[in-house]
Scaffold this active site. Structure first.
Site, PDB file in Angstrom:
ATOM      1  N   CYS A  10      -2.681  -2.055 -39.005  1.00  0.00           N
ATOM      2  CA  CYS A  10      -1.319  -1.960 -38.467  1.00  0.00           C
ATOM      3  C   CYS A  10      -1.434  -1.849 -36.950  1.00  0.00           C
ATOM      4  O   CYS A  10      -2.452  -2.247 -36.375  1.00  0.00           O
ATOM      5  CB  CYS A  10      -0.545  -0.792 -39.097  1.00  0.00           C
ATOM      6  SG  CYS A  10      -1.266   0.841 -38.843  1.00  0.00           S
ATOM      7  N   ASN A  13      -2.714   2.544 -36.460  1.00  0.00           N
ATOM      8  CA  ASN A  13      -3.676   3.101 -37.426  1.00  0.00           C
ATOM      9  C   ASN A  13      -3.445   4.592 -37.689  1.00  0.00           C
ATOM     10  O   ASN A  13      -4.384   5.333 -37.976  1.00  0.00           O
ATOM     11  CB  ASN A  13      -5.130   2.852 -36.973  1.00  0.00           C
ATOM     12  CG  ASN A  13      -6.187   3.121 -38.046  1.00  0.00           C
ATOM     13  OD1 ASN A  13      -7.323   3.468 -37.726  1.00  0.00           O
ATOM     14  ND2 ASN A  13      -5.839   2.987 -39.297  1.00  0.00           N
ATOM     15  N   CYS A  15      -0.012   5.475 -39.197  1.00  0.00           N
ATOM     16  CA  CYS A  15       1.101   5.566 -40.174  1.00  0.00           C
ATOM     17  C   CYS A  15       0.850   4.681 -41.399  1.00  0.00           C
ATOM     18  O   CYS A  15       0.533   5.173 -42.478  1.00  0.00           O
ATOM     19  CB  CYS A  15       2.432   5.189 -39.522  1.00  0.00           C
ATOM     20  SG  CYS A  15       2.942   6.314 -38.205  1.00  0.00           S
ATOM     21  N   SER A  17      -1.349   1.765 -42.061  1.00  0.00           N
ATOM     22  CA  SER A  17      -2.647   1.328 -42.600  1.00  0.00           C
ATOM     23  C   SER A  17      -3.454   2.467 -43.241  1.00  0.00           C
ATOM     24  O   SER A  17      -4.151   2.216 -44.232  1.00  0.00           O
ATOM     25  CB  SER A  17      -3.472   0.549 -41.568  1.00  0.00           C
ATOM     26  OG  SER A  17      -3.753   1.298 -40.426  1.00  0.00           O
TER      27      SER A  17
HETATM   28  P1  4NP Z   1       1.509   2.347 -37.394  1.00  0.00           P
HETATM   29  O1  4NP Z   1       2.744   3.044 -36.628  1.00  0.00           O
HETATM   30  O2  4NP Z   1       1.275   1.025 -36.689  1.00  0.00           O
HETATM   31  O3  4NP Z   1       2.024   2.166 -38.779  1.00  0.00           O
HETATM   32  O4  4NP Z   1       0.350   3.297 -37.297  1.00  0.00           O
HETATM   33  C1  4NP Z   1       2.744   3.262 -35.240  1.00  0.00           C
HETATM   34  C2  4NP Z   1       2.045   4.324 -34.719  1.00  0.00           C
HETATM   35  C3  4NP Z   1       2.051   4.553 -33.358  1.00  0.00           C
HETATM   36  C4  4NP Z   1       2.758   3.711 -32.518  1.00  0.00           C
HETATM   37  C5  4NP Z   1       3.454   2.635 -33.053  1.00  0.00           C
HETATM   38  C6  4NP Z   1       3.434   2.403 -34.421  1.00  0.00           C
HETATM   39  N1  4NP Z   1       2.778   3.950 -31.110  1.00  0.00           N
HETATM   40  O5  4NP Z   1       3.492   3.235 -30.392  1.00  0.00           O
HETATM   41  O6  4NP Z   1       2.054   4.865 -30.643  1.00  0.00           O
END
Ligand code: 4NP
Length: 153
Positions: A10, A13, A15, A17
């Site tokens: 994702c 990494n 949330c 994945s």
């Molecule tokens: P993930 O969600 O891609 O499902 O892990 C996110 C986690 C952090 C961020 C964006 C999406 N961020 O912008 O830090």
């Protein structure tokens, strides 16, 4: 029995994945499959960090401990090491394609493309929402994990 090596990817990494990795480990173990699973982010924002507390809580609701997982970034070597690289949404797929060396062995797909009836659907990013979003994430990654197990067995 061949070992199936699967990498879930994702953006952060922390949330989606990690939950996909957890759901797949669980489903594959129940099915008696020989697997290696890991997860990574296309971004380096959360390298070395544990999953989001809301992801840890969601996995725990299903009896699965993921607090020891640590974030890492997708690297070119992953395309050679893994049999499958599974992105969560179209934005992930574009980021994965940018790093793809083109001569790896990994089959690169979007996770919900494996689920009949959900082809082309993004697995929504729950990061900006509330805890309810993580329940939806769990349902989606579990559907993907079940479909993948069915393909591999
Ligand atoms: P993930 O969600 O891609 O499902 O892990 C996110 C986690 C952090 C961020 C964006 C999406 N961020 O912008 O830090």
């Amino acid at each position: 029995m061949a070992t199936h090596r699967i990498l879930f990817v994702c953006l952060g990494n922390i949330c989606r994945s990690p939950l996909a990795e957890a759901a797949f480990r669980h489903a594959a173990t129940e099915a008696g499959l020989d697997i290696e699973a890991d997860s990574a982010g296309t971004a380096d924002y959360h390298v070395g960090e544990p999953p989001d507390p809301r992801s840890i809580a969601e996995a725990a609701r299903h009896g699965i401990e993921i607090g020891h997982y640590r974030g890492r970034q997708l690297v070119v070597d992953d395309f050679h090491r893994f049999d499958w690289i599974l992105g969560m949404d179209t934005s992930n797929m574009a980021n994965i394609a940018r790093l793809d060396p083109g001569n790896g062995k990994a089959r690169v797909e979007m996770l919900l493309d494996l689920v009949p009836g959900r082809e082309g659907a993004d697995l929504a990013d729950p990061w900006y929402g509330d805890e309810d979003g993580f329940r939806d994430t769990w349902e989606d990654v579990s559907a993907g994990a079940a479909a993948l197990v069915k393909l591999l067995r």
